[in-house]
Design a protein around this motif. Structure first.
Motif, PDB file in Angstrom:
ATOM      1  N   SER A 158      47.724  46.639  31.684  1.00  0.00           N
ATOM      2  CA  SER A 158      46.322  47.531  30.806  1.00  0.00           C
ATOM      3  C   SER A 158      45.717  47.283  31.722  1.00  0.00           C
ATOM      4  N   GLY A 159      43.772  47.098  31.189  1.00  0.00           N
ATOM      5  CA  GLY A 159      42.762  46.751  31.729  1.00  0.00           C
ATOM      6  C   GLY A 159      42.962  45.068  31.758  1.00  0.00           C
ATOM      7  N   SER A 160      43.497  44.531  30.680  1.00  0.00           N
ATOM      8  CA  SER A 160      43.018  43.257  30.116  1.00  0.00           C
ATOM      9  C   SER A 160      44.067  42.883  31.094  1.00  0.00           C
ATOM     10  N   THR A 161      45.609  42.621  31.650  1.00  0.00           N
ATOM     11  CA  THR A 161      46.296  42.373  32.913  1.00  0.00           C
ATOM     12  C   THR A 161      45.908  42.363  34.260  1.00  0.00           C
ATOM     13  N   GLY A 162      45.231  43.613  34.205  1.00  0.00           N
ATOM     14  CA  GLY A 162      44.315  44.042  35.911  1.00  0.00           C
ATOM     15  C   GLY A 162      43.473  42.899  35.598  1.00  0.00           C
ATOM     16  N   VAL A 163      42.561  42.894  34.948  1.00  0.00           N
ATOM     17  CA  VAL A 163      41.658  41.264  34.913  1.00  0.00           C
ATOM     18  C   VAL A 163      42.333  40.282  35.017  1.00  0.00           C
ATOM     19  N   TRP A 186      41.165  43.602  41.578  1.00  0.00           N
ATOM     20  CA  TRP A 186      40.975  44.055  42.729  1.00  0.00           C
ATOM     21  C   TRP A 186      40.850  43.313  44.573  1.00  0.00           C
ATOM     22  N   GLU A 187      41.709  42.081  44.331  1.00  0.00           N
ATOM     23  CA  GLU A 187      41.785  41.464  45.525  1.00  0.00           C
ATOM     24  C   GLU A 187      43.065  42.257  45.811  1.00  0.00           C
ATOM     25  N   SER A 188      43.717  43.032  45.633  1.00  0.00           N
ATOM     26  CA  SER A 188      44.844  43.392  46.299  1.00  0.00           C
ATOM     27  C   SER A 188      44.632  45.376  46.411  1.00  0.00           C
ATOM     28  N   LEU A 189      44.573  45.748  45.159  1.00  0.00           N
ATOM     29  CA  LEU A 189      44.752  47.395  44.807  1.00  0.00           C
ATOM     30  C   LEU A 189      43.539  47.590  44.793  1.00  0.00           C
ATOM     31  N   THR A 190      42.945  49.201  44.584  1.00  0.00           N
ATOM     32  CA  THR A 190      41.691  49.703  44.342  1.00  0.00           C
ATOM     33  C   THR A 190      41.157  51.158  43.942  1.00  0.00           C
ATOM     34  N   HIS A 191      42.729  51.444  42.827  1.00  0.00           N
ATOM     35  CA  HIS A 191      42.429  52.921  42.420  1.00  0.00           C
ATOM     36  C   HIS A 191      43.028  52.485  40.412  1.00  0.00           C
ATOM     37  N   PHE A 192      42.268  52.615  39.658  1.00  0.00           N
ATOM     38  CA  PHE A 192      43.012  52.351  38.582  1.00  0.00           C
ATOM     39  C   PHE A 192      42.939  54.386  37.859  1.00  0.00           C
ATOM     40  N   TYR A 195      37.696  45.746  29.431  1.00  0.00           N
ATOM     41  CA  TYR A 195      38.098  45.271  30.767  1.00  0.00           C
ATOM     42  C   TYR A 195      37.986  46.192  32.188  1.00  0.00           C
ATOM     43  N   LEU A 196      38.189  47.883  31.906  1.00  0.00           N
ATOM     44  CA  LEU A 196      37.442  48.862  32.754  1.00  0.00           C
ATOM     45  C   LEU A 196      36.392  48.724  33.446  1.00  0.00           C
ATOM     46  N   LYS A 197      35.611  48.559  32.644  1.00  0.00           N
ATOM     47  CA  LYS A 197      34.278  47.944  33.462  1.00  0.00           C
ATOM     48  C   LYS A 197      34.175  47.351  34.668  1.00  0.00           C
ATOM     49  N   THR A 198      35.004  45.429  34.008  1.00  0.00           N
ATOM     50  CA  THR A 198      35.034  44.764  34.928  1.00  0.00           C
ATOM     51  C   THR A 198      36.119  45.332  36.637  1.00  0.00           C
ATOM     52  N   LEU A 199      36.800  45.937  35.939  1.00  0.00           N
ATOM     53  CA  LEU A 199      37.450  46.455  37.443  1.00  0.00           C
ATOM     54  C   LEU A 199      36.447  46.912  37.795  1.00  0.00           C
ATOM     55  N   ALA A 200      35.774  48.615  37.246  1.00  0.00           N
ATOM     56  CA  ALA A 200      34.857  48.673  37.778  1.00  0.00           C
ATOM     57  C   ALA A 200      33.748  47.945  38.259  1.00  0.00           C
ATOM     58  N   GLU A 201      33.318  46.643  37.982  1.00  0.00           N
ATOM     59  CA  GLU A 201      31.878  46.131  38.382  1.00  0.00           C
ATOM     60  C   GLU A 201      32.537  45.465  40.035  1.00  0.00           C
ATOM     61  N   ASN A 202      34.261  45.040  40.256  1.00  0.00           N
ATOM     62  CA  ASN A 202      35.020  44.134  41.009  1.00  0.00           C
ATOM     63  C   ASN A 202      34.988  45.444  42.388  1.00  0.00           C
ATOM     64  N   SER A 222      49.944  38.479  40.647  1.00  0.00           N
ATOM     65  CA  SER A 222      49.072  38.531  41.679  1.00  0.00           C
ATOM     66  C   SER A 222      49.512  38.188  42.930  1.00  0.00           C
ATOM     67  N   GLN A 223      50.009  36.923  42.825  1.00  0.00           N
ATOM     68  CA  GLN A 223      51.191  36.932  44.239  1.00  0.00           C
ATOM     69  C   GLN A 223      51.741  37.522  44.433  1.00  0.00           C
ATOM     70  N   ALA A 224      52.955  38.741  44.068  1.00  0.00           N
ATOM     71  CA  ALA A 224      53.921  39.609  44.316  1.00  0.00           C
ATOM     72  C   ALA A 224      52.968  41.230  44.390  1.00  0.00           C
ATOM     73  N   LEU A 225      51.591  41.197  44.510  1.00  0.00           N
ATOM     74  CA  LEU A 225      51.057  42.138  44.655  1.00  0.00           C
ATOM     75  C   LEU A 225      50.296  41.645  45.939  1.00  0.00           C
ATOM     76  N   ALA A 226      49.690  40.622  45.931  1.00  0.00           N
ATOM     77  CA  ALA A 226      49.385  39.758  47.226  1.00  0.00           C
ATOM     78  C   ALA A 226      50.136  39.964  49.027  1.00  0.00           C
ATOM     79  N   THR A 227      51.295  39.420  47.871  1.00  0.00           N
ATOM     80  CA  THR A 227      52.568  39.593  48.892  1.00  0.00           C
ATOM     81  C   THR A 227      53.589  40.622  49.184  1.00  0.00           C
ATOM     82  N   GLY A 228      52.901  42.232  48.952  1.00  0.00           N
ATOM     83  CA  GLY A 228      52.967  42.448  49.190  1.00  0.00           C
ATOM     84  C   GLY A 228      55.168  43.652  48.235  1.00  0.00           C
ATOM     85  N   VAL A 229      54.994  42.353  48.000  1.00  0.00           N
ATOM     86  CA  VAL A 229      56.306  42.089  46.510  1.00  0.00           C
ATOM     87  C   VAL A 229      56.424  43.844  45.927  1.00  0.00           C
ATOM     88  N   ALA A 230      55.038  43.785  45.362  1.00  0.00           N
ATOM     89  CA  ALA A 230      54.891  45.038  44.524  1.00  0.00           C
ATOM     90  C   ALA A 230      53.453  45.428  45.117  1.00  0.00           C
TER      91      ALA A 230
END
Ligand code: PCA
Length: 324
Positions: free
Chosen positions: A205-210, A215-221, A273-280, A191-199
């Motif tokens: 998986s959807g599991s780790t995405g959730v 969704w706080e940093s990225l938009t597409h799965f 998990y994929l549903k949760t990604l879409a819901e967010n 999360s922190q790496a995405l928020a700071t732009g390190v990655a």
């Protein structure tokens, strides 16, 4: 009379003391969050062993990389700093290519195929662990791996130059093949790496995405279903050999239960998990034909590379898998 009561009480105390002394406590480091199904399943496994051994061996899980970070867990168990632990074995494919058998792109892309591949590979992976002073207990798959980005990606060309979070050699190799820059980052820091732009992107998986509230940093799965990597639980061999036979059996029986229960949960949660990604607000979709064929090309290259690295043992696994 009073004397006898005292004597009995003293005897009871001594016996309680003896029991406490013979009971053993094992700390079990785990890398993923306490609420992740792998960690919850590990806690159930720990309870199964604790109860099943009548408290003779108590296992206490430490999720979230709180005791050892993901990357340090395997070494900690090998050296006896921790008697037992859980780790994504493919992250150690540099030590033995067989550890990466579950991360060959597009070889086994469903739970059913992941099961078959694991059946074909398990004994050899367990033997490889044995050479490293480890006793394999159980493993549980992650849901199929897909790509997370913050823009439309319709081909490998669209990936060029992106900073890509990798979790093992295979994910780093995909990044290289696509002209991205791989950065190894544990899930606990994702999360922190995405928020700071390190990655800026990753595959998981959807599991780790959730878990990472991606969704706080990225938009597409992109649900490309590249492979289903596994977390494995193993014990330090010396610690294992010091146990009595009944306790060893309890560990293995609880491990078999954990493998089945963990996989059932993974299957059940996979679509949720994929549903949760879409819901967010994430755009959850399949890959374009171009992206698919580019990725298949990387898969072919990586399969060839893996077979070359893993030699006869690797070939035997793939042949056995394909014959199933
Ligand atoms: N989650 C883990 C490994 C595979 C997965 O789905 C991670 O991203 O670290």
């Amino acid at each position: 009379m009073k004397f006898y009561v005292k004597l009995l009480a003293a005897t009871a105390l001594t016996m309680a003391g003896a029991n406490a002394a013979s009971a053993e406590k094992w700390d079990m480091p785990m890398a993923y969050p306490a609420t992740n199904y792998h960690s919850e399943n590990g806690a159930e496994f720990a309870k199964c062993v604790t109860d099943g051994s009548g408290g003779k061996l108590e296992i206490v899980t430490h999720p979230g990389g709180s005791l050892f970070s993901g990357n340090d867990i395997k070494r900690a168990v090998q050296t006896g700093q921790a008697p037992i632990g859980e780790r994504l074995l493919s992250a150690h494919a540099n030590e033995n290519p067989l550890f990466g058998v579950d991360s060959i792109p597009f070889l086994a892309t469903s739970f059913a195929d992941s099961d078959k591949l694991w059946k074909a590979a398990k004994d050899q992976v367990a033997a490889a662990l044995d050479e490293q002073n480890l006793v394999f207990v159980y493993s549980v798959p992650w849901p199929p791996q897909g790509f997370y980005f913050k823009k439309d990606v319709n081909s490998a060309a669209d990936m060029k130059g992106i900073k890509f979070r990798a979790y093992n050699a295979a994910t780093a190799r995909i990044a290289e093949l696509a002209g991205m820059t791989p950065v190894q980052i544990e899930a606990a820091e994702l999360s922190q790496a995405l928020a700071t732009g390190v990655a800026e992107a990753f595959i998981s998986s959807g599991s780790t995405g959730v878990d990472s509230k991606v969704w706080e940093s990225l938009t597409h799965f992109y649900d490309v279903q590249a492979w289903l990597p596994r977390n494995s639980v193993f014990v330090n061999k010396d610690a294992y050999n010091a146990l009595d036979d009944a306790t060893k059996t309890t560990i293995m029986e609880c491990g078999a239960k954990a493998a089945a229960a963990g996989e059932a949960t993974a299957q059940e949660l996979s679509a949720k998990y994929l549903k949760t990604l879409a819901e967010n607000g994430m755009k959850v979709q399949g890959p374009s034909d171009q992206l698919k064929s580019d990725l298949q090309g990387f898969g072919a290259t990586m399969t060839e590379e893996w077979l070359k690295n893993a030699g006869d043992k690797g070939k035997a696994i793939i042949d056995a898998y394909k014959a199933m």
